[in-house]
Every structure is written in C-alpha cells, then in structure tokens.
Design a protein around this motif. Sequence first.
Motif, PDB file in Angstrom:
ATOM      1  N   LEU A   1      -1.078   8.202  -0.241  1.00  0.00           N
ATOM      2  CA  LEU A   1      -0.230   8.763   0.672  1.00  0.00           C
ATOM      3  C   LEU A   1       1.254   9.102   0.360  1.00  0.00           C
ATOM      4  O   LEU A   1       1.552  10.073   0.934  1.00  0.00           O
ATOM      5  CB  LEU A   1       0.169   7.254   1.604  1.00  0.00           C
ATOM      6  CG  LEU A   1       0.696   7.688   3.118  1.00  0.00           C
ATOM      7  CD1 LEU A   1      -0.151   8.466   4.073  1.00  0.00           C
ATOM      8  CD2 LEU A   1       0.978   6.244   3.647  1.00  0.00           C
TER       9      LEU A   1
ATOM     10  N   ILE B   1      -5.062  12.513   6.534  1.00  0.00           N
ATOM     11  CA  ILE B   1      -3.968  11.926   5.939  1.00  0.00           C
ATOM     12  C   ILE B   1      -2.642  12.475   6.180  1.00  0.00           C
ATOM     13  O   ILE B   1      -1.411  11.715   6.290  1.00  0.00           O
ATOM     14  CB  ILE B   1      -4.407  11.751   4.322  1.00  0.00           C
ATOM     15  CG1 ILE B   1      -3.416  10.447   3.877  1.00  0.00           C
ATOM     16  CG2 ILE B   1      -3.798  12.908   3.899  1.00  0.00           C
ATOM     17  CD1 ILE B   1      -3.551  10.198   2.511  1.00  0.00           C
TER      18      ILE B   1
ATOM     19  N   ALA C   1       0.469  10.059   7.501  1.00  0.00           N
ATOM     20  CA  ALA C   1       1.815  10.295   7.126  1.00  0.00           C
ATOM     21  C   ALA C   1       2.806  10.768   8.229  1.00  0.00           C
ATOM     22  O   ALA C   1       3.899  10.259   8.087  1.00  0.00           O
ATOM     23  CB  ALA C   1       1.816  11.424   5.935  1.00  0.00           C
TER      24      ALA C   1
END
Length: 356
Positions: free
Chosen positions: A28, A335, A339
């Motif tokens: 991340l 992802i 985020a």
Amino acid sequence: MEDISDVEVIAPNFKRRLSGVTSTIIQLVPVQRALGQKVATLGPGLPTGLPRIGYCALLRLWGRPKGRSLRVWHARRNVEMLPAIVLRDVLRMKLKVVFTSASQRKHSGWTKFLIKRMDAVIATSNRTAAYLDVPSTTIMHGIDTQRFFPAPDKAAAKAALGLPADRKIAGCFGRVRHQKGTDLFVDSMIGLLPQRPDWIAIVAGRATAAHVSFENELKEKVNRAGLSDRILFVGEHTNIPDWYRALDLFVAPQRWEGFGLTPLEAMATQVPVVATDVGAFPELLVTGQDETGILIPANELAAMADAAARFMDDAERAGRAGERGLARATATFSIQGEASRIGAIYEKLLSGTVSG
C-alpha cells in the motif's frame, strides 16, 4: 531515511515476521506515495526500498510537519496503538491516531480499551465492522491490477511455468496448513480428478516448519491415490500472478480468514472462484445470477467438491464467472481505490475535521 518534517503519516510495523498486515503495508505505501500522500514506515521487517523514518525521528513529533498542524499515526495492531496513545496523550505530541481492524471475532477488553482511544477506525469489511463497538469506516483491501491481469494466451501462460498447456488447472494458493484448508482442496481434487482426465490441480505456497508434517501427509495421501503427477505441490513463488494466469479455476478453502486477498487476485486474472464463507469472501464474491464465483460453508468437503465440479464441467459458466470477476475486481477492488479512500481519512484527521 525520510526527513520527518516532510512526513505527514507514519505507518508503523512492529512485527518482524511477515504477516498479512506487513504485506498490506508493503503493497500500500508505494501506491499512497504515488498518490501524493506523505507516508513513511517505521519499524523492522520491511523492504529497504520503502520510505521510512528511524526511531530517533520520534523525538521530533512535538514539532509539526511542513504545512500541517499535526501528523497521523496509522496503527494496524495493538502493539502499534499503545505507543501512539503514549506519544499523543502522555507526551502531548501532535498526533492523530487511526486504526485499521481486520479481526472478525470479539475483541479482548484490552483491545477495546485501545480502540476507544483512536481518532478514527477503519474496518476492512462489513463483517469486521460488526465486531467494533465504535464508529468505523469500511475500506476493503484492494489489489494491484497492474500485476494481476488475465493471460492473453492461457496455453502459453501454462507452458511458461512448465505446466501442461493442454490441461485445465484448478489451483489453491497460500500457506499450506490446516487453517487454510489445504487438505480440503487436496481431498476434493482426489475425488474429482479421476473422472476428469483433462484437469490437474496445483497447490502453491509454503509450509512453515510447524506445518511441514501436515504438507508431507497431504503429499503421501496424493501418492497413495496415484495422483502425484496430477496434484502438484509447487512451493512458494515470487511470481504468483503468473501462476494465477495459468489457472482455469481457483479454490479458496480456508476454515478461517481475517480478510483474504486470494479470491480477488483470481478474479483480477479472470479466473472463476469457489470460496468458503469466511473472512471477507462473502463481500468479495457475487453469487446467483451475476456470479463471479460460488460461496460454500467452511469445512464442508462435499460442498467444495460439488461447487468445483460445477465449474469444471461447465466451461461456459466458468467463463462467464471469470469475466464478471475481472470486471468487479478492476472496478471495485483496485489498490489505488483503497489508497484513495484511506487518504480521505488521513485528510480529515490532518485538517482537524475528525476528532476522537
């Protein structure tokens, strides 16, 4: 090392052993940085390429970062919440603390005590949120769709790994242990493969020292069934997306799971999924008319074998489920999206619009 004056968010990792939490941080943080979030890690067990600060930098947390009045400390374990509370409440450092919870069980009194002192709480699934006694925001994990994507040529993807290009492949990926249900996958394949000569199965993942005997027992069971050339234990690999791209069916047989990314990784590579009703799996998969996979009760071998057979024996159904899974994974579970949603929590804390 990062200059602490340029760091707005600290992501501590106070556990040396690789775990799902550590993996989350590793994946991340680079994405967060690419989105402009000024995040740096703290602690052991992380790759050297990640932005980080040293423990000495904590002495400067009484000061403010450039352009901000405070910093955010993003904890993911009890051992990371406690020092943040001390820094904020005892030493009066300029911090807000956010905690991400992935647990799907009742919290201990100590954990509840810590969580109640957070400025914001993130749950990784709605099921996780149900175990919290405080308000939370559900932000589900995402995957890197630049790494996990469909194979342009399935036969070539298989051949590149030394797998038979003319066979269909069912796979189970993850640590080899009882909790992960590896034995259920093996037993289901032992029952299914003799009647389906065009299929083989692979188990990809590592058995740690405590579980080597469990893996050896499974290999011996496969050998006794005369299927050692069709149920393959391929070990742990760093190029796991390549192995997903070789699959025609993915099975997630876990008996228990905190979240579980493997079904998403399979969906992103356009592979239909059979998964147990644990972790976040019920929130990842779509069943019924627009199915991306089949959800089954945990620890039920017959149900697993039946669900796998439905995809193995119906290529059109499997193909449709794979296409829908790909669309869902890329649209909902990137992802970058994860985020961005976490970044919105940070921004509220940094701007003072959220208070504990």
